[in-house]
Design a protein around this motif. Structure first.
Motif, short mmCIF file in Angstrom:
data_model
loop_
_atom_site.label_atom_id
_atom_site.label_comp_id
_atom_site.label_asym_id
_atom_site.label_seq_id
_atom_site.Cartn_x
_atom_site.Cartn_y
_atom_site.Cartn_z
N PRO A 53 14.66 61.77 -25.35
CA PRO A 53 13.92 60.76 -24.57
C PRO A 53 13.62 59.49 -25.37
CG PRO A 53 13.05 62.94 -24.14
CD PRO A 53 14.00 63.08 -25.29
N SER A 54 13.19 59.62 -26.61
CA SER A 54 12.86 58.42 -27.39
C SER A 54 14.10 57.58 -27.64
CB SER A 54 12.20 58.80 -28.72
OG SER A 54 13.08 59.54 -29.54
N ASN A 55 15.24 58.24 -27.78
CA ASN A 55 16.50 57.52 -27.99
C ASN A 55 16.89 56.75 -26.73
OD1 ASN A 55 18.80 56.65 -29.28
ND2 ASN A 55 19.85 58.61 -29.19
N LEU A 56 16.80 57.40 -25.59
CA LEU A 56 17.13 56.75 -24.32
C LEU A 56 16.15 55.62 -24.03
CD1 LEU A 56 18.66 56.41 -21.72
CD2 LEU A 56 17.43 58.38 -20.78
N LEU A 57 14.88 55.85 -24.26
CA LEU A 57 13.88 54.81 -24.03
C LEU A 57 14.11 53.60 -24.94
CD1 LEU A 57 10.81 57.18 -23.64
CD2 LEU A 57 11.74 55.70 -21.85
N ASN A 58 14.53 53.86 -26.17
CA ASN A 58 14.88 52.77 -27.07
C ASN A 58 16.03 51.95 -26.51
OD1 ASN A 58 17.07 52.19 -29.49
ND2 ASN A 58 15.03 51.43 -29.96
N SER A 59 17.01 52.61 -25.90
CA SER A 59 18.14 51.90 -25.32
C SER A 59 17.70 51.03 -24.15
CB SER A 59 19.22 52.89 -24.87
OG SER A 59 19.80 53.51 -25.99
N LEU A 60 16.76 51.51 -23.35
CA LEU A 60 16.24 50.70 -22.24
C LEU A 60 15.56 49.44 -22.77
CD1 LEU A 60 14.79 53.51 -19.96
CD2 LEU A 60 16.79 52.10 -19.49
N VAL A 61 14.84 49.58 -23.87
CA VAL A 61 14.20 48.42 -24.50
C VAL A 61 15.26 47.47 -25.05
CG1 VAL A 61 12.77 47.68 -26.43
CG2 VAL A 61 12.07 49.64 -25.06
N GLU A 62 16.30 48.04 -25.65
CA GLU A 62 17.32 47.25 -26.33
C GLU A 62 18.21 46.49 -25.34
OE1 GLU A 62 20.96 48.05 -29.56
OE2 GLU A 62 19.59 49.67 -28.98
N TYR A 63 18.53 47.11 -24.21
CA TYR A 63 19.54 46.53 -23.33
C TYR A 63 18.98 45.89 -22.06
CZ TYR A 63 22.86 49.23 -26.15
OH TYR A 63 23.59 49.75 -27.18
N THR A 64 17.79 46.23 -21.65
CA THR A 64 17.28 45.76 -20.36
C THR A 64 15.97 44.99 -20.54
OG1 THR A 64 15.81 47.61 -19.73
CG2 THR A 64 18.19 47.93 -19.42
N THR A 65 15.49 44.46 -19.43
CA THR A 65 14.22 43.74 -19.44
C THR A 65 13.10 44.57 -18.86
OG1 THR A 65 14.77 42.73 -17.32
CG2 THR A 65 15.37 41.50 -19.30
N LEU A 66 13.34 45.86 -18.66
CA LEU A 66 12.30 46.74 -18.14
C LEU A 66 11.10 46.80 -19.09
CD1 LEU A 66 14.21 49.95 -16.92
CD2 LEU A 66 13.11 48.23 -15.49
N LYS A 67 9.93 46.87 -18.50
CA LYS A 67 8.74 47.24 -19.30
C LYS A 67 8.78 48.75 -19.47
CE LYS A 67 4.80 45.56 -18.12
NZ LYS A 67 3.65 45.19 -17.23
N VAL A 68 8.75 49.22 -20.70
CA VAL A 68 9.00 50.63 -20.98
C VAL A 68 7.86 51.23 -21.79
CG1 VAL A 68 10.54 52.27 -22.12
CG2 VAL A 68 11.50 50.30 -20.92
N ASP A 69 7.34 52.35 -21.32
CA ASP A 69 6.43 53.18 -22.11
C ASP A 69 7.32 54.05 -22.99
OD1 ASP A 69 4.75 55.11 -23.14
OD2 ASP A 69 3.67 55.46 -21.27
N THR A 70 7.25 53.88 -24.28
CA THR A 70 8.18 54.56 -25.19
C THR A 70 7.76 55.99 -25.53
OG1 THR A 70 7.07 53.53 -27.07
CG2 THR A 70 9.01 52.40 -26.19
N GLN A 71 6.72 56.49 -24.89
CA GLN A 71 6.26 57.85 -25.14
C GLN A 71 6.66 58.75 -23.97
OE1 GLN A 71 4.66 58.89 -28.03
NE2 GLN A 71 4.98 60.96 -27.23
N GLU A 72 7.45 59.77 -24.24
CA GLU A 72 7.82 60.73 -23.20
C GLU A 72 6.58 61.41 -22.62
OE1 GLU A 72 10.23 65.02 -22.99
OE2 GLU A 72 9.55 64.21 -24.91
N LYS A 73 6.59 61.64 -21.31
CA LYS A 73 5.52 62.40 -20.66
C LYS A 73 6.07 63.76 -20.25
CE LYS A 73 3.23 58.27 -18.78
NZ LYS A 73 2.29 58.19 -19.89
N ILE A 74 5.32 64.80 -20.53
CA ILE A 74 5.69 66.15 -20.12
C ILE A 74 4.75 66.55 -18.99
CG2 ILE A 74 5.86 68.57 -20.80
CD1 ILE A 74 6.44 67.56 -23.66
N ILE A 75 5.31 66.79 -17.82
CA ILE A 75 4.51 67.09 -16.64
C ILE A 75 5.00 68.39 -16.02
CG2 ILE A 75 3.89 66.31 -14.31
CD1 ILE A 75 4.11 63.45 -15.29
N ALA A 76 4.07 69.27 -15.72
CA ALA A 76 4.43 70.53 -15.07
C ALA A 76 4.97 70.26 -13.68
CB ALA A 76 3.21 71.45 -15.01
N LEU A 77 6.08 70.89 -13.35
CA LEU A 77 6.67 70.72 -12.03
C LEU A 77 5.70 71.15 -10.94
CD1 LEU A 77 9.02 70.10 -10.13
CD2 LEU A 77 10.04 72.29 -10.78
N ALA A 78 4.82 72.07 -11.25
CA ALA A 78 3.84 72.54 -10.27
C ALA A 78 2.67 71.57 -10.10
CB ALA A 78 3.31 73.91 -10.67
#
Length: 206
Positions: A24-49
């Protein structure tokens, strides 16, 4: 909720949901590097339930072992996808006969109907929405090195809801392919996380 994009990993009771931890941190870094999206660089872990998933713009689910949703997980998964959510599911075994693949596909059949998880064409817009992949899904080193089922999967599958992908499903093990410290990306001739950027941008704009 603010307008920052954040990456949600789905935690489910069965199997081993906590895999490819650096991806996730690698992919989020790519979003920062290549796009203009505002990105929270911390992965969130959420229970499916948890109903918290309904605030997530993008969810990721993976593993090697059994996927057997409990009642609440199943209800949330279906509601999230049918209401416009996007789930990227990736098989860490990259094995169509492996336990994750068989059990996840069975869950999709039970939730959305038998045969609804279908191959998508390799000229689908997800392959050209940002970076262009003329041959469809890029091959992973995991496949080429002969792990899993020793096959190169030249397709991805999807559950399509109202003309858009709601669940994108891969047997290619992109999670392990992208599971390295983003600072090591400079050693790659071509950044192999670029397809991940396409997946996220498709999820946000389609």
């Amino acid at each position: 909720m603010d307008n920052e994009f954040f990456f949600t990993r789905l935690q489910y009771e069965s199997g081993d949901w906590d895999v490819d931890q650096r991806m996730p941190s690698n992919l989020l870094n790519s979003l920062v590097e290549y796009t203009t999206l505002k990105v929270d660089t911390q992965e969130k872990i959420i229970a499916l339930a948890s109903d918290d998933i309904f605030r997530s713009p993008f969810c990721y689910i993976s593993g090697h072992k059994l996927v057997q949703f409990n009642k609440k997980e199943r209800e949330n998964f279906e509601k999230y996808v049918r209401n416009g959510g996007f789930v990227f599911a990736d098989d860490c075994n990259h094995d169509i006969d492996g336990l994750f693949a068989k059990s996840f596909e069975r869950q999709m059949d039970e939730i959305f109907g038998a045969g609804e998880l279908k191959k998508i064409p390799n000229d689908h817009e997800i392959y050209t929405i940002f970076f262009e992949f003329d041959d469809g899904p890029p091959t992973t080193s995991q496949e080429l090195n002969g792990w899993g089922d020793d096959l190169v999967h030249d397709y991805l599958k999807a559950i399509v809801i109202d003309g858009r992908i709601g669940v994108l499903y891969s047997n290619k093990d992109y999670g392990c392919e992208w599971d390295y410290d983003f600072r090591n990306k400079r050693w790659y001739k071509i950044d192999n996380t670029r397809f991940g950027v396409n997946i996220v941008l498709y999820a946000l704009t389609s």
